[in-house]
Design a protein around this motif. Structure first.
Motif, PDB file in Angstrom:
ATOM      1  N   TYR A  84       3.048   3.892 -14.886  1.00  0.00           N
ATOM      2  CA  TYR A  84       3.140   4.330 -13.492  1.00  0.00           C
ATOM      3  C   TYR A  84       4.586   4.648 -13.119  1.00  0.00           C
ATOM      4  O   TYR A  84       4.872   5.651 -12.458  1.00  0.00           O
ATOM      5  CB  TYR A  84       2.574   3.260 -12.558  1.00  0.00           C
ATOM      6  CG  TYR A  84       2.575   3.660 -11.097  1.00  0.00           C
ATOM      7  CD1 TYR A  84       2.091   4.899 -10.686  1.00  0.00           C
ATOM      8  CD2 TYR A  84       3.056   2.790 -10.123  1.00  0.00           C
ATOM      9  CE1 TYR A  84       2.082   5.263  -9.338  1.00  0.00           C
ATOM     10  CE2 TYR A  84       3.053   3.143  -8.781  1.00  0.00           C
ATOM     11  CZ  TYR A  84       2.563   4.380  -8.400  1.00  0.00           C
ATOM     12  OH  TYR A  84       2.566   4.741  -7.073  1.00  0.00           O
ATOM     13  N   SER A  93      11.357  -6.663 -15.806  1.00  0.00           N
ATOM     14  CA  SER A  93      10.228  -7.429 -15.292  1.00  0.00           C
ATOM     15  C   SER A  93      10.113  -8.717 -16.081  1.00  0.00           C
ATOM     16  O   SER A  93      10.422  -8.745 -17.278  1.00  0.00           O
ATOM     17  CB  SER A  93       8.936  -6.619 -15.431  1.00  0.00           C
ATOM     18  OG  SER A  93       7.818  -7.361 -14.991  1.00  0.00           O
ATOM     19  N   THR A 114      10.370  -5.831 -11.246  1.00  0.00           N
ATOM     20  CA  THR A 114       9.000  -5.837 -10.743  1.00  0.00           C
ATOM     21  C   THR A 114       8.309  -7.154 -11.071  1.00  0.00           C
ATOM     22  O   THR A 114       8.364  -7.629 -12.203  1.00  0.00           O
ATOM     23  CB  THR A 114       8.189  -4.678 -11.347  1.00  0.00           C
ATOM     24  OG1 THR A 114       8.172  -4.801 -12.777  1.00  0.00           O
ATOM     25  CG2 THR A 114       8.787  -3.331 -10.964  1.00  0.00           C
ATOM     26  N   THR A 148      10.079  -6.124  -6.448  1.00  0.00           N
ATOM     27  CA  THR A 148       8.798  -5.733  -5.861  1.00  0.00           C
ATOM     28  C   THR A 148       7.848  -6.929  -5.843  1.00  0.00           C
ATOM     29  O   THR A 148       7.934  -7.838  -6.679  1.00  0.00           O
ATOM     30  CB  THR A 148       8.154  -4.580  -6.630  1.00  0.00           C
ATOM     31  OG1 THR A 148       7.880  -4.990  -7.975  1.00  0.00           O
ATOM     32  CG2 THR A 148       9.074  -3.366  -6.642  1.00  0.00           C
ATOM     33  N   HIS A 196       2.183  -0.988 -15.430  1.00  0.00           N
ATOM     34  CA  HIS A 196       3.407  -0.734 -14.686  1.00  0.00           C
ATOM     35  C   HIS A 196       4.253   0.360 -15.347  1.00  0.00           C
ATOM     36  O   HIS A 196       4.766   1.268 -14.681  1.00  0.00           O
ATOM     37  CB  HIS A 196       4.233  -2.034 -14.673  1.00  0.00           C
ATOM     38  CG  HIS A 196       4.465  -2.611 -13.323  1.00  0.00           C
ATOM     39  ND1 HIS A 196       4.302  -3.955 -13.054  1.00  0.00           N
ATOM     40  CD2 HIS A 196       4.885  -2.061 -12.164  1.00  0.00           C
ATOM     41  CE1 HIS A 196       4.601  -4.201 -11.791  1.00  0.00           C
ATOM     42  NE2 HIS A 196       4.961  -3.068 -11.230  1.00  0.00           N
ATOM     43  N   THR A 197       4.441   0.213 -16.653  1.00  0.00           N
ATOM     44  CA  THR A 197       5.349   1.108 -17.375  1.00  0.00           C
ATOM     45  C   THR A 197       4.954   2.565 -17.197  1.00  0.00           C
ATOM     46  O   THR A 197       5.787   3.428 -16.889  1.00  0.00           O
ATOM     47  CB  THR A 197       5.377   0.734 -18.868  1.00  0.00           C
ATOM     48  OG1 THR A 197       5.858  -0.608 -19.015  1.00  0.00           O
ATOM     49  CG2 THR A 197       6.273   1.677 -19.654  1.00  0.00           C
ATOM     50  N   ILE A 251       5.699  -0.398  -5.174  1.00  0.00           N
ATOM     51  CA  ILE A 251       6.375   0.096  -6.377  1.00  0.00           C
ATOM     52  C   ILE A 251       6.978   1.469  -6.109  1.00  0.00           C
ATOM     53  O   ILE A 251       8.143   1.735  -6.445  1.00  0.00           O
ATOM     54  CB  ILE A 251       5.394   0.153  -7.559  1.00  0.00           C
ATOM     55  CG1 ILE A 251       4.840  -1.231  -7.867  1.00  0.00           C
ATOM     56  CG2 ILE A 251       6.083   0.738  -8.800  1.00  0.00           C
ATOM     57  CD1 ILE A 251       3.653  -1.222  -8.825  1.00  0.00           C
ATOM     58  N   ILE A 262       1.704  -7.337 -11.712  1.00  0.00           N
ATOM     59  CA  ILE A 262       0.536  -6.785 -11.047  1.00  0.00           C
ATOM     60  C   ILE A 262      -0.715  -7.182 -11.824  1.00  0.00           C
ATOM     61  O   ILE A 262      -0.626  -7.650 -12.969  1.00  0.00           O
ATOM     62  CB  ILE A 262       0.609  -5.247 -10.935  1.00  0.00           C
ATOM     63  CG1 ILE A 262       0.717  -4.603 -12.330  1.00  0.00           C
ATOM     64  CG2 ILE A 262       1.778  -4.830 -10.048  1.00  0.00           C
ATOM     65  CD1 ILE A 262       0.653  -3.084 -12.319  1.00  0.00           C
ATOM     66  N   GLY A 309       4.593  -7.308  -6.449  1.00  0.00           N
ATOM     67  CA  GLY A 309       3.512  -7.511  -7.401  1.00  0.00           C
ATOM     68  C   GLY A 309       2.218  -7.892  -6.695  1.00  0.00           C
ATOM     69  O   GLY A 309       2.048  -7.663  -5.499  1.00  0.00           O
ATOM     70  N   LYS A 311      -3.904  -5.306 -13.157  1.00  0.00           N
ATOM     71  CA  LYS A 311      -4.404  -3.933 -13.308  1.00  0.00           C
ATOM     72  C   LYS A 311      -5.873  -3.820 -12.908  1.00  0.00           C
ATOM     73  O   LYS A 311      -6.294  -2.811 -12.346  1.00  0.00           O
ATOM     74  CB  LYS A 311      -4.174  -3.473 -14.744  1.00  0.00           C
ATOM     75  CG  LYS A 311      -2.694  -3.291 -15.083  1.00  0.00           C
ATOM     76  CD  LYS A 311      -2.493  -2.821 -16.494  1.00  0.00           C
ATOM     77  CE  LYS A 311      -2.616  -3.931 -17.505  1.00  0.00           C
ATOM     78  NZ  LYS A 311      -1.531  -4.928 -17.414  1.00  0.00           N
ATOM     79  N   ARG A 348      14.862  -0.685 -14.813  1.00  0.00           N
ATOM     80  CA  ARG A 348      13.709  -1.499 -14.425  1.00  0.00           C
ATOM     81  C   ARG A 348      13.510  -2.635 -15.423  1.00  0.00           C
ATOM     82  O   ARG A 348      13.438  -2.424 -16.637  1.00  0.00           O
ATOM     83  CB  ARG A 348      12.447  -0.652 -14.372  1.00  0.00           C
ATOM     84  CG  ARG A 348      11.186  -1.463 -13.995  1.00  0.00           C
ATOM     85  CD  ARG A 348      10.370  -1.913 -15.197  1.00  0.00           C
ATOM     86  NE  ARG A 348       9.218  -2.721 -14.822  1.00  0.00           N
ATOM     87  CZ  ARG A 348       8.102  -2.812 -15.539  1.00  0.00           C
ATOM     88  NH1 ARG A 348       7.982  -2.151 -16.659  1.00  0.00           N
ATOM     89  NH2 ARG A 348       7.117  -3.579 -15.125  1.00  0.00           N
TER      90      ARG A 348
END
Length: 321
Positions: free
Chosen positions: A127, A286, A105, A8, A124-125, A88, A108, A10, A110, A284
Motif C-alpha cells: 500500500y 515498523s 507504522t 500511525t 502495508h508495504t 496511513i 494493521i 494502526g 489485513k 518508513r
C-alpha cells in the motif's frame, strides 16, 4: 534533525494505542496520528494542528484523526477500517510534503481492512508503494540488538510457498538486489555494501541435483551484477547463512521467500527486529509484530520493537539529512 517522526495508529483494537504511549521517553520525538478516543484511559496527550507543534514534556503529540467508532480492545470494528487506511495516506502526504522526517507504522490487521473497506493490498508495504506512485520496493527486516547485525530482504513476500519458484524470476531478484544495494548506501551509510544471496533450494541446489533455479537464474544474474562492481556472495545455502561468523561476512542477505528471511531474524532478535521498506521516496519503519489482539488493552504490550523502529527511523533520517 528537528522534524518529528510520524507514528500511525494502526489497528485501534490491537496493541497500537498502548504502544504509542509506552514508547514515550525513548529519546525520539514523534507525533501519533489517530483518534484520541482509542488511547488508553488516562493517557497524557496534547492535540496539535501540525506535526511539529510543541507539547508539554511527557505528553504524546496527537494529530487528531476521527474514526467512525470507539475501539474495543481485541475486537476489530469493520467500521473503523477506512480510518486506518486514511491515517496511513495522511502520514504519507505529510512526509512527502516535508512536514515530517519519517513514518513509523503500527500494526494493521489485513483481514479487518478487507472486510471493512475492501482493502486490496497484501499488506502495508504494498500500500505504501502504491501511495508513493507504485514504485518498486522491498521489505527489509533489520535487527537492532544482535551483533553482527542481521538484515534480511525476502525477494518474494506475501505469496503461497507453492508459487515462489515461478515468482522468483531473475528480474525480480535483480530488482531486490539493486534496491537493497542503493538503500544500504543511502539509508544505512554503508559506502561499499556486501550482499549475500540465498539459494532457493536445499544446499543452494547442490549443482542442480536439488533444483536448477540456482544454476539457471541466480548464478548468471550474480555474475553479471558482480561485473558492475556490486559485492555479492552466493547463491548460498540458507541453513548456514545466519550464525554470527556468517553474518559478519555481509551487510544484508537477500532471501528467496518470506519464511527463509523472517525465521532467522525473529529467532535472533524477536523484540528488536524492525521492518524497513526500501525503495520508497521517504523513510518508513515498523515494529516486527502484529496487532496482538489477545493481549490488547491489558497493558502487557512490549514497546521494545516500536522503540527500535522509531530509533531506526530517526537514525535513517539523520543520515539522509
Amino acid at each position: 534533525m528537528t522534524k518529528r517522526i510520524l507514528l500511525t495508529c494502526g489497528e485501534p483494537a490491537g496493541i497500537g494505542p498502548e504502544l504509542a504511549i509506552r514508547a514515550l521517553g525513548c529519546g525520539v520525538d514523534y507525533a501519533w496520528i489517530g483518534d484520541p478516543r482509542h488511547l488508553p484511559e488516562g493517557a497524557a496527550f496534547t492535540e496539535i494542528a501540525a506535526p511539529n507543534d510543541p507539547v508539554p514534556t511527557g505528553h504524546l503529540p496527537v494529530l487528531r484523526h476521527d474514526f467512525a467508532h470507539p475501539a474495543t480492545p481485541g475486537r476489530p470494528d469493520p467500521a473503523n477500517a477506512q480510518g486506518v487506511i486514511d491515517v496511513i495516506a495522511r502520514a504519507v502526504d505529510l512526509v512527502t510534503r516535508g512536514e515530517a522526517a519519517a513514518i513509523t507504522t503500527l500494526p494493521i490487521n489485513k483481514q479487518a481492512l478487507k472486510e471493512g473497506a475492501s482493502f486490496r493490498f497484501p499488506g502495508h508495504t504494498e500500500y505504501l508503494a502504491h501511495l508513493a506512485g507504485d514504485v518498486p520496493v522491498v521489505m527489509m527486516l533489520a535487527s537492532t540488538s544482535v551483533s553482527p547485525p542481521c538484515r534480511v530482504v525476502p525477494a518474494t513476500i506475501h505469496i503461497p510457498l507453492a508459487e515462489v519458484p515461478a515468482a522468483l524470476t531473475s528480474d525480480l531478484l535483480e530488482q531486490a538486489i539493486r534496491i537493497t544495494h542503493a538503500a544500504m548506501i543511502r539509508d544505512f551509510g554503508i559506502t561499499a555494501p556486501r550482499l549475500a544471496v540465498a539459494g532457493l533450494n536445499p544446499h543452494a541446489g547442490e549443482g542442480g541435483t536439488m533444483g536448477r533455479e540456482e544454476s539457471e537464474r541466480i548464478v548468471p544474474l550474480l555474475d553479471r551484477l558482480r561485473g558492475e562492481g556490486i559485492d555479492l556472495a552466493g547463491p548460498l545455502p540458507a541453513d548456514t547463512m545466519f550464525h554470527a561468523p556468517a553474518r559478519a561476512r555481509y551487510d544484508a542477505a537477500i532471501c528467496a521467500y518470506h519464511d527463509q528471511a523472517l525465521i532467522p531474524i525473529k529467532t535472533l532478535d524477536f523484540a528488536g527486529g524492525v521492518n524497513v521498506t526500501l525503495g520508497l521516496p521517504f523513510i518508513r519503519t515498523s515494529p516486527d509484530h502484529g496487532t496482538a489482539f489477545d493481549i490488547a488493552g491489558t497493558g502487557r504490550a512490549d514497546p521494545a520493537s516500536t522503540i527500535a523502529a522509531l530509533r531506526m527511523a530517526h537514525d535513517m533520517a539523520d543520515k539522509a539529512g
